[in-house]
Design a protein around this motif. Structure first.
Motif, PDB file in Angstrom:
ATOM      1  N   VAL A   1       3.760  -7.871 -14.874  1.00 30.44           N
ATOM      2  CA  VAL A   1       2.516  -7.261 -15.373  1.00 30.44           C
ATOM      3  C   VAL A   1       1.794  -6.588 -14.220  1.00 30.44           C
ATOM      4  O   VAL A   1       1.647  -7.170 -13.141  1.00 30.44           O
ATOM      5  CB  VAL A   1       1.587  -8.325 -15.996  1.00 30.44           C
ATOM      6  CG1 VAL A   1       0.247  -7.703 -16.406  1.00 30.44           C
ATOM      7  CG2 VAL A   1       2.258  -8.993 -17.193  1.00 30.44           C
ATOM      8  N   ARG A   2       1.341  -5.358 -14.466  1.00 26.11           N
ATOM      9  CA  ARG A   2       0.607  -4.645 -13.438  1.00 26.11           C
ATOM     10  C   ARG A   2      -0.519  -3.865 -14.099  1.00 26.11           C
ATOM     11  O   ARG A   2      -0.293  -3.075 -15.023  1.00 26.11           O
ATOM     12  CB  ARG A   2       1.554  -3.689 -12.714  1.00 26.11           C
ATOM     13  CG  ARG A   2       1.179  -3.233 -11.298  1.00 26.11           C
ATOM     14  CD  ARG A   2       0.035  -2.322 -11.219  1.00 26.11           C
ATOM     15  NE  ARG A   2      -0.164  -1.788  -9.867  1.00 26.11           N
ATOM     16  CZ  ARG A   2      -1.289  -1.864  -9.210  1.00 26.11           C
ATOM     17  NH1 ARG A   2      -2.326  -2.487  -9.735  1.00 26.11           N
ATOM     18  NH2 ARG A   2      -1.412  -1.295  -8.024  1.00 26.11           N
ATOM     19  N   TYR A   3      -1.743  -4.123 -13.654  1.00 27.30           N
ATOM     20  CA  TYR A   3      -2.905  -3.308 -14.038  1.00 27.30           C
ATOM     21  C   TYR A   3      -3.587  -2.822 -12.773  1.00 27.30           C
ATOM     22  O   TYR A   3      -3.370  -3.384 -11.684  1.00 27.30           O
ATOM     23  CB  TYR A   3      -3.917  -4.129 -14.859  1.00 27.30           C
ATOM     24  CG  TYR A   3      -3.520  -4.302 -16.310  1.00 27.30           C
ATOM     25  CD1 TYR A   3      -3.818  -3.330 -17.255  1.00 27.30           C
ATOM     26  CD2 TYR A   3      -2.870  -5.449 -16.722  1.00 27.30           C
ATOM     27  CE1 TYR A   3      -3.447  -3.492 -18.586  1.00 27.30           C
ATOM     28  CE2 TYR A   3      -2.494  -5.623 -18.047  1.00 27.30           C
ATOM     29  CZ  TYR A   3      -2.791  -4.633 -18.977  1.00 27.30           C
ATOM     30  OH  TYR A   3      -2.439  -4.797 -20.287  1.00 27.30           O
TER      31      TYR A   3
ATOM     32  N   ALA B   1      -3.507   8.650  -5.477  1.00 23.84           N
ATOM     33  CA  ALA B   1      -2.578   7.512  -5.511  1.00 23.84           C
ATOM     34  C   ALA B   1      -1.190   7.965  -5.950  1.00 23.84           C
ATOM     35  O   ALA B   1      -1.027   9.059  -6.496  1.00 23.84           O
ATOM     36  CB  ALA B   1      -3.112   6.451  -6.465  1.00 23.84           C
ATOM     37  N   TYR B   2      -0.221   7.109  -5.715  1.00 21.96           N
ATOM     38  CA  TYR B   2       1.153   7.350  -6.193  1.00 21.96           C
ATOM     39  C   TYR B   2       1.737   8.680  -5.743  1.00 21.96           C
ATOM     40  O   TYR B   2       2.322   9.419  -6.527  1.00 21.96           O
ATOM     41  CB  TYR B   2       1.209   7.212  -7.728  1.00 21.96           C
ATOM     42  CG  TYR B   2       0.997   5.771  -8.133  1.00 21.96           C
ATOM     43  CD1 TYR B   2       2.011   4.833  -7.928  1.00 21.96           C
ATOM     44  CD2 TYR B   2      -0.207   5.342  -8.657  1.00 21.96           C
ATOM     45  CE1 TYR B   2       1.816   3.500  -8.249  1.00 21.96           C
ATOM     46  CE2 TYR B   2      -0.407   4.005  -8.976  1.00 21.96           C
ATOM     47  CZ  TYR B   2       0.609   3.096  -8.769  1.00 21.96           C
ATOM     48  OH  TYR B   2       0.409   1.782  -9.074  1.00 21.96           O
ATOM     49  N   LYS B   3       1.573   8.956  -4.447  1.00 16.05           N
ATOM     50  CA  LYS B   3       2.167  10.178  -3.899  1.00 16.05           C
ATOM     51  C   LYS B   3       3.207   9.817  -2.837  1.00 16.05           C
ATOM     52  O   LYS B   3       3.048   8.824  -2.112  1.00 16.05           O
ATOM     53  CB  LYS B   3       1.077  11.083  -3.327  1.00 16.05           C
ATOM     54  CG  LYS B   3       0.123  11.536  -4.451  1.00 16.05           C
ATOM     55  CD  LYS B   3      -0.863  12.544  -3.970  1.00 16.05           C
ATOM     56  CE  LYS B   3      -0.372  13.944  -4.219  1.00 16.05           C
ATOM     57  NZ  LYS B   3      -1.398  14.946  -3.869  1.00 16.05           N
TER      58      LYS B   3
ATOM     59  N   GLN C   1      10.170   0.010 -13.604  1.00 15.58           N
ATOM     60  CA  GLN C   1      10.051  -0.507 -12.240  1.00 15.58           C
ATOM     61  C   GLN C   1       8.804   0.067 -11.578  1.00 15.58           C
ATOM     62  O   GLN C   1       8.612   1.283 -11.529  1.00 15.58           O
ATOM     63  CB  GLN C   1      11.278  -0.135 -11.386  1.00 15.58           C
ATOM     64  CG  GLN C   1      11.185  -0.747  -9.988  1.00 15.58           C
ATOM     65  CD  GLN C   1      12.263  -0.307  -9.003  1.00 15.58           C
ATOM     66  OE1 GLN C   1      12.648  -1.061  -8.130  1.00 15.58           O
ATOM     67  NE2 GLN C   1      12.741   0.920  -9.117  1.00 15.58           N
ATOM     68  N   CYS C   2       7.985  -0.824 -11.036  1.00 18.97           N
ATOM     69  CA  CYS C   2       6.782  -0.396 -10.320  1.00 18.97           C
ATOM     70  C   CYS C   2       7.193   0.394  -9.081  1.00 18.97           C
ATOM     71  O   CYS C   2       8.159   0.059  -8.406  1.00 18.97           O
ATOM     72  CB  CYS C   2       5.965  -1.614  -9.917  1.00 18.97           C
ATOM     73  SG  CYS C   2       4.466  -1.186  -9.022  1.00 18.97           S
ATOM     74  N   SER C   3       6.416   1.445  -8.797  1.00 17.68           N
ATOM     75  CA  SER C   3       6.686   2.253  -7.599  1.00 17.68           C
ATOM     76  C   SER C   3       6.687   1.382  -6.345  1.00 17.68           C
ATOM     77  O   SER C   3       7.410   1.655  -5.400  1.00 17.68           O
ATOM     78  CB  SER C   3       5.605   3.318  -7.441  1.00 17.68           C
ATOM     79  OG  SER C   3       5.307   3.927  -8.662  1.00 17.68           O
ATOM     80  N   GLY C   4       5.849   0.355  -6.362  1.00 15.62           N
ATOM     81  CA  GLY C   4       5.708  -0.507  -5.186  1.00 15.62           C
ATOM     82  C   GLY C   4       6.612  -1.728  -5.217  1.00 15.62           C
ATOM     83  O   GLY C   4       6.422  -2.647  -4.417  1.00 15.62           O
TER      84      GLY C   4
END
Ligand SMILES: Nc1nc2c(c(=O)[nH]1)N[C@H]1C(S)=C(S)[C@@H](COP(=O)(O)O)O[C@H]1N2
Ligand SMILES: [Mo]
Length: 435
Positions: A103-105, A287-289, A152-155
């Motif tokens: 879970v990711r928020y 974010a997310y770059k 899959q989370c980027s991190g």
């Protein structure tokens, strides 16, 4: 108190042999200490700089196990926003149980309930016919479709970065695979009709709350350029492994972008907005770059010098990865007897075509047997029989190759966001006598 150590040698006689009394030994030791430790007079060895986990002792991150509604005990990274990691043992199958999915928020205000009688999915902005669809509309007015795809989370695996980077310090469990059922985004957009002048399509869910201070990021918003092929593959999913989505994974419906990082898989999807301009909100612009380099890698020096051009992570497909799930090192394996080594592999660049295992530090590789093919975006299981030769420690390494010929590298990449990790994984095992 005994003056003998375990080998029965008298400590006093040892000191005499070295020509040192007890005081002399202390002085000799201090001379070898760094100045600070010597000054403190502790005699303790200086603590080495923390350089991150070694060859994979921490497969998962190290938080406490907590149980949230509709979930098994998962590893908690943070509570507000909720971030929970999937423990390693749930990756034994191609499909991750819904109750075990991570879970990711980003915002502290995730919904705890959604009234299906009131929930609507709105298609708005630069469209010919704005739409407001009920859950029943979604189920009955559009042809259902399904796809097995890894979220899959980027991190994912960010905690392995060297030098370390800021962000959620995930182990390897910010990933999952599910069979997603829903409607094609393209069917919805076709019905609404995209008008001329449309630039991007923005996705928004129900969660709210303050994001990072100073950015006005009260909502989590993600956008794609009109015409991006990712939009053609996308579905609005209302089932996950044949069941309604758990609340924390996006009930009643979420975006699915097969082969793309999870940051675009907006949960509790409620607004699909056709924009006539580039989305400049925090989650797209800041974010997310990733660096605009062939592998998304750069160096802290290049970032500091300001010469790295950053682009949204949506340009990247999930890099090829593979994992050993068992044995996991928690117990010895017997020398001279076959052990079954199992795991999973995936890629966003075409299906996994080969998984190989090495027990000699990557000099020789043997090919593993691949499990069922659930399509190019799914986890693919693999297994192979391996017979450790002699007692001692051995490190197994696993690497996968995808249909485009990409092979996992044996070095970690670096970028400031802690994204795109796909270094070859290793598992150290203790081999014991078979008797
Ligand atoms: N509404 C909403 N959707 C979201 C997010 C979010 O914060 N809010 N986070 C994204 C990110 S970065 C990830 S990794 C995935 C996590 O999906 P999961 O919580 O179902 O594992 O959701 C994506 N979709
Ligand atoms: Mo993420």
């Amino acid at each position: 108190m005994s003056d003998h150590d375990s080998r029965g040698m008298s400590r006093r006689s040892l000191l005499r042999g070295l020509g040192l009394g007890a005081a002399g030994l202390v002085t000799a030791k201090l001379a070898l200490q760094p100045a600070s430790a010597a000054a403190a007079g502790s005699g303790a060895a200086a603590i080495p700089r923390f350089t991150g986990p070694g060859p994979n002792p921490f497969w998962n991150s190290v938080g406490p196990y907590v149980t949230y509604p509709q979930k098994l005990p998962l590893i908690r990274l943070t509570d507000r926003p909720v971030q929970l990691e999937t423990p390693r043992q749930y990756f034994g199958d191609a499909f991750t149980p819904n109750e075990a999915m991570f879970v990711r928020y980003h915002l502290p205000g995730e919904p705890n309930s959604v009234d299906l009688a009131k929930w609507r999915l709105r298609i708005e902005g630069r469209v010919d016919k704005p739409m407001s669809l009920s859950f029943a509309d979604l189920l009955s007015r559009f042809e259902p479709t399904e796809v097995a795809a890894v979220v899959q989370c980027s991190g994912n695996s960010r905690s392995f970065f060297q030098p370390r980077v800021a962000g959620g310090e995930w182990g390897n469990g910010a990933m999952a695979n599910a069979l997603w059922t829903g409607v094609r985004l393209s069917d919805l957009l076709h019905q609404a009709g995209i008008k001329a002048g449309a630039v991007q399509i923005q996705f928004q869910g129900l969660d709210m709350g303050a994001g990072p201070p100073g950015y006005g990021s009260h909502a989590f918003l993600k956008s794609w350029n009109v015409g991006d092929p990712a939009l053609d593959q996308a579905i609005v999913a209302y089932l996950m492994n044949g069941q309604p989505l758990p609340m924390l994974n996006g009930f009643p419906a979420r975006m699915v972008f097969p082969g793309k990082f999870a940051t675009y898989w907006v949960k509790h999807i409620s607004w699909i907005r056709v924009l006539d301009h580039q989305d400049t909100n925090f989650w797209m612009a800041k974010a997310y770059k990733i660096p605009d380099t062939p592998t998304g890698a750069t160096t802290p020096q290049d970032v500091a010098s300001g010469k790295v051009h950053m682009v949204p992570i949506g340009v990247a497909n999930l890099p090829v990865r593979s994992f050993i799930v068992s044995p996991d090192g928690s117990s010895k394996v017997p020398a001279g007897l076959p052990t079954t080594v199992r795991g999973i592999a995936f890629s966003g660049n075409g299906k996994v075509v080969k998984v190989e295992l090495s027990d000699d530090g990557g000099k020789n590789w043997r090919q593993a047997t691949l499990g069922d093919d659930h399509g190019p975006y799914s986890f693919r299981t693999w297994h192979t029989q391996w017979t450790p030769r002699s007692p001692g420690k051995v490190a197994l390494a696993v690497r996968a190759t995808d249909a485009q010929g990409n092979v996992q590298p044996d070095h970690g990449l670096w970028n400031p966001g802690g994204y795109l990790w796909n270094k070859i994984e290793r598992q150290t095992l203790v081999v014991g006598p078979a008797s």
